[in-house]
Design a protein around this motif. Structure first.
Motif, short mmCIF file in Angstrom:
data_model
loop_
_atom_site.label_atom_id
_atom_site.label_comp_id
_atom_site.label_asym_id
_atom_site.label_seq_id
_atom_site.Cartn_x
_atom_site.Cartn_y
_atom_site.Cartn_z
N SER A 92 28.91 52.18 37.66
CA SER A 92 29.82 51.37 38.48
C SER A 92 30.21 50.07 37.80
CB SER A 92 29.16 51.07 39.82
OG SER A 92 27.98 50.30 39.63
N GLU A 94 27.71 47.68 37.26
CA GLU A 94 26.61 46.78 37.54
C GLU A 94 25.62 46.78 36.36
OE1 GLU A 94 24.87 48.23 41.07
OE2 GLU A 94 26.57 47.75 42.35
N GLY A 117 20.05 41.50 39.32
CA GLY A 117 21.22 42.37 39.21
C GLY A 117 22.51 41.57 39.16
N LEU A 119 26.40 42.17 39.72
CA LEU A 119 27.31 43.14 40.29
C LEU A 119 28.67 43.06 39.61
CD1 LEU A 119 26.32 42.80 44.05
CD2 LEU A 119 25.24 44.12 42.21
N SER A 123 28.77 38.75 41.26
CA SER A 123 27.74 38.40 42.24
C SER A 123 26.37 38.76 41.69
CB SER A 123 27.99 39.14 43.56
OG SER A 123 29.24 38.80 44.10
N ARG A 124 25.34 38.07 42.23
CA ARG A 124 23.98 38.25 41.72
C ARG A 124 23.02 38.64 42.84
NH1 ARG A 124 26.49 34.34 38.84
NH2 ARG A 124 26.12 34.26 36.58
N HIS A 170 20.66 47.87 48.96
CA HIS A 170 22.00 48.15 48.41
C HIS A 170 22.22 49.65 48.47
CE1 HIS A 170 25.06 47.95 44.86
NE2 HIS A 170 25.62 48.18 46.03
N GLU A 172 24.30 52.52 47.63
CA GLU A 172 25.37 52.79 46.69
C GLU A 172 26.32 53.87 47.17
OE1 GLU A 172 23.60 53.61 42.93
OE2 GLU A 172 22.25 51.91 43.06
N LYS A 175 28.14 52.02 50.05
CA LYS A 175 28.66 50.79 49.44
C LYS A 175 28.45 49.59 50.36
CE LYS A 175 32.08 53.24 46.65
NZ LYS A 175 31.22 53.17 45.44
N ILE A 177 25.66 46.29 51.41
CA ILE A 177 24.50 45.46 51.15
C ILE A 177 23.96 45.03 52.51
CG2 ILE A 177 23.63 43.34 50.12
CD1 ILE A 177 25.71 43.57 47.98
N ASP A 201 29.72 46.02 49.53
CA ASP A 201 29.42 45.55 48.19
C ASP A 201 30.73 45.27 47.46
OD1 ASP A 201 30.49 47.84 46.96
OD2 ASP A 201 28.54 48.81 46.74
N THR A 203 32.39 46.55 45.18
CA THR A 203 33.27 47.64 44.75
C THR A 203 34.23 48.08 45.85
OG1 THR A 203 31.70 49.36 45.42
CG2 THR A 203 31.50 48.47 43.18
#
Length: 720
Positions: A92, A94, A117, A119, A123-124, A170, A172, A175, A177, A201, A203
């Motif tokens: 993705s 990330e 992480g 993103l 973003s963290r 998260h 995935e 999508k 958080i 998230d 994406t």
């Protein structure tokens, strides 16, 4: 014995290269997914079934890439353990960072300690420990999320805002958080707590949910609050629904439905309101339903033709302005089809208007059904001549006043010629033919009808002689221009109604035109000569100064222009325009004027300037206009507009504007705004202070405070 793809790839590497030398491998097609391994050293313990890679390890399988100081693979446990500066790049986009990672199932599941992480949008996410599950979920313990950049001088400082939670998930697949037991912090200080929070998230491009609420304070409407909800219907359509309340006026429900087709689109904006019914004496304590519609559709029928509609309607004249919904002074509804082919354009349309201006009478507002137009521009002939045709068919109906049926055709011919000396000659011929059928025209008694026609020819010759000289780093150009136009007198009889040529003002843009009116209901009758001078200085660096000054003299026929237009006398006003842009830089100056030659009175005086730099801009316009009989406004007009803004820092901006009425010796602020805005990668915050001194029936002068706070991924509040 069946080998896993990772083991097979490593065995190939061990066979090919000595384990003590730097190792590199090409993609090996084993089973379904090939593997690429790069490392300084690879050791295979056959008795334990463990492969160990050390030093700048890079392991990739499909779109997923793992980097670490050391990676070991346990064949029996089917486990990969990575330690030291571990980073895992996901398909993705990330990137996951850690000190210790244990992964299974082709790097898809496992445990991560000291998780960090990055993103796809910057973003963290950070956590003490994280788990990657088979259903593509990252579960993080004691985690922090923030889209804000860290301080460059001190990365250990808390960001502008962040969310801390006991657990963060998260998802995935969905999508999302998801936060459990979460606290919102600003600059490290907790300001809000929630047991559960969820947001898409980075994406996600479209997702149903609550949007930033509308909030504001108005002296006229009271406290304003609206909560829009965005619903994704399918891949090609969505809708926004917003209930909005005004404590001093009532409530409104606003909707915006959008739909895309393979060859078209729809955008349907609507509002329904139950609001206070105010009068000239203000509050009536009565409530009733109001509303508006702003619908638009566009459809491509084939490569030549397209069709569409616009529908604009409001229940009350002041409804859109009073409730800050927005819209033009005249709402236009249109149903049309138009075609483009080669040098031809054809359109058929029907129009309905709603005039929201105080001076309008709804009974005088026309309905146009139909308006058919055809335009053609011919190819240049053997000697460069070109023909043109503009034809139209109009049917215009009113409840009271003039009803008009018109057929019109304007045939043109233009022949340019440039002499050996550089003189430019342009010969123009124009023939306008019209047929009118009018009811209740101003010269007729009520209920009478009359048919009229007009054949109006014009012939014009224009001469230009541009002279250029090169000097240093500039080029100077001076160009005298002259022209003569021949036409008969009396081209505008009273029996022909005027629908499309009502407002006219003489300026440099129509100085050399055969017919100076924009429409066809009025023609420039008589014969006249036009003369002017254009000059310019053009620098190699992009700077320029241009000026055009000209005048017209009518030597045959009576003028058809209204008092104050600048052409009511045989000798016209002097018109001109000046444009200055020094060195091609950020400063632009413009000046336009119209001067009465008898007493040197400025009937139009317009000054404008604009200065723009990356960190600030400012500009303004000042205009004075003498009273014009063709305009609906009475008296001389004088107005000043100023605007400007400055970036105080990389994130803070201040901006404002004002409009000041100086007409007839008074000084009155019409409207003004001042505000400041903070913007960075994760936050938008702003406050605007507005003042309006415009009154109209139930609209009174109003002071407003408008603000917005938008947090990336979380939404916010915003006034409209």
């Amino acid at each position: 014995m069946t080998r896993t793809p990772l083991l097979a790839a490593i065995l190939v590497l061990v066979t090919a290269l000595a384990s003590t030398s730097p190792v590199a491998a090409q993609d090996v097609n084993v089973e379904e997914t090939p593997v690429l391994l790069v490392a300084d050293e690879v050791v295979y313990d056959e008795s334990l079934g463990i492969v160990t890679a050390r030093g700048n390890v890079e392991l990739s399988q499909g779109p997923r890439v793992l980097l670490a100081d050391m990676v070991s693979y346990n064949r029996k446990a089917d486990t990969v353990i990575a330690t030291g500066n571990v980073s895992l790049m996901e398909p993705s986009g990330e990137v996951l960072f850690s000190d210790y990672v244990e992964l299974n199932d082709q790097l898809k599941t496992g445990t991560i300690d000291n998780f960090r992480g990055l993103l796809v949008d910057g973003s963290r996410l950070a956590a003490v420990q994280g788990r990657r599950t088979a259903n593509q979920r990252k579960e993080l313990d004691k985690a922090v999320f923030s889209p804000c950049d860290l301080c460059r001088e001190d990365p250990t400082r808390a960001p502008l805002w962040q969310i801390k939670a006991v657990k963060v998930i998260h998802d995935e697949v969905a999508k999302d958080i998801i936060y459990e037991d979460a606290t919102m912090e600003f600059y490290g200080f907790p300001v809000a707590y929630t047991p559960y929070l969820r947001h898409p998230d980075p994406t996600v491009k479209r997702r149903s949910g609550l949007l930033a609420p509308t909030m504001g304070i108005s002296e006229e409407l009271g406290v304003i609050f609206g909560q829009p909800y965005y619903q994704v219907i399918d891949e090609t359509s969505d809708i926004v629904v917003e209930p909005r309340m005004h404590t001093a006026a009532g409530g409104i429900l606003l909707t915006d439905y959008r739909k895309r087709f393979s060859r078209g689109e729809l955008d349907l904006k609507t509002s329904v309101a139950y609001v206070e019914q105010s009068t000239d004496e203000r509050e009536s304590d009565e409530y009733d339903f109001e509303g508006h519609a702003d619908w638009e559709g566009r459809f491509s029928l084939n490569p030549t033709w397209r069709a569409g509609f616009d529908f604009e309607q409001a229940s009350q004249r002041t409804y859109l302005r009073r409730y800050n919904i927005g819209g033009p002074d005249v709402l236009t509804s249109r149903l049309y089809a138009e075609g483009f082919r080669g040098r031809n354009y054809t359109s058929v349309a029907a129009y309905k208007f709603q005039d929201l201006r105080a001076s309008s009478d709804p009974d005088d507002t026309p309905i146009v059904l139909p308006l058919a137009e055809y335009n053609h521009v011919g190819q240049p002939g053997r000697f460069g001549g070109r023909t043109s045709l503009d034809a139209s068919l109009l049917a215009l109906t009113r409840d009271t006043g003039i009803d008009t049926r018109r057929a019109s055709a304007v045939t043109g011919w233009e022949l340019p010629y440039t002499s050996d000396a550089g003189e430019i000659y342009t010969l123009n011929a124009r023939l306008q033919t019209d047929a009118y059928y009018a009811t209740d025209a101003s010269a007729l008694s009520s209920g009478d009808t009359e048919t009229n026609g007009r054949v109006f020819p014009q012939l014009g010759l224009k001469w230009q002689y541009p002279l250029a000289r090169r000097g240093g780093t500039t080029t100077q150009v001076i160009e005298p221009i002259g022209g003569i136009v021949f036409g008969p007198r009396g081209g505008n009889p009273d029996e022909i109604p005027n629908e499309d040529s009502r407002s006219f003002e003489f300026d440099e843009t129509n100085l050399f035109r055969l017919n100076r009116y924009e429409g066809v209901d009025r023609v420039t009758s008589g014969s006249h000569v036009n003369y002017g001078l254009r000059a310019g200085v053009y620098g190699d660096g992009g700077g320029s100064t241009e000026i055009l000054v000209g005048q017209s003299y009518r030597f045959y026929g009576d003028g058809s222009f209204e008092e104050g237009s600048g052409l009511e006398e045989d000798l016209s006003d002097v018109v001109g325009a000046l444009s200055v842009r020094p060195t091609g830089g950020p400063l632009t100056l413009t000046y336009r004027f119209r001067l009465d030659p008898e007493d040197a009175t400025l009937n139009r005086n317009e000054v404008g300037f604009n200065f723009s730099q990356p960190r600030f801009y400012f500009g303004g316009n000042y205009v004075t206009l003498a009273e014009n009989a063709s305009s609906e406004l009475t008296g001389d007009r004088e107005q000043l507009d100023l605007y400007g803004g400055v970036a105080v820092t990389d994130h803070w901006r201040v901006a404002g504007n004002l409009t000041h009425d100086l007409s007839q010796g008074r000084s009155r602020l019409l409207r003004g705004r001042f505000g400041f805005t903070y913007t960075d990668e994760c936050t938008i915050f702003g406050i605007d202070f507005e003042r309006s001194n415009i009154s109209d029936e139930d609209i009174e002068p109003d002071d407003r405070v408008m603000f917005r706070l938008i947090l990336t991924h979380l939404g916010g509040v915003e006034s409209k």
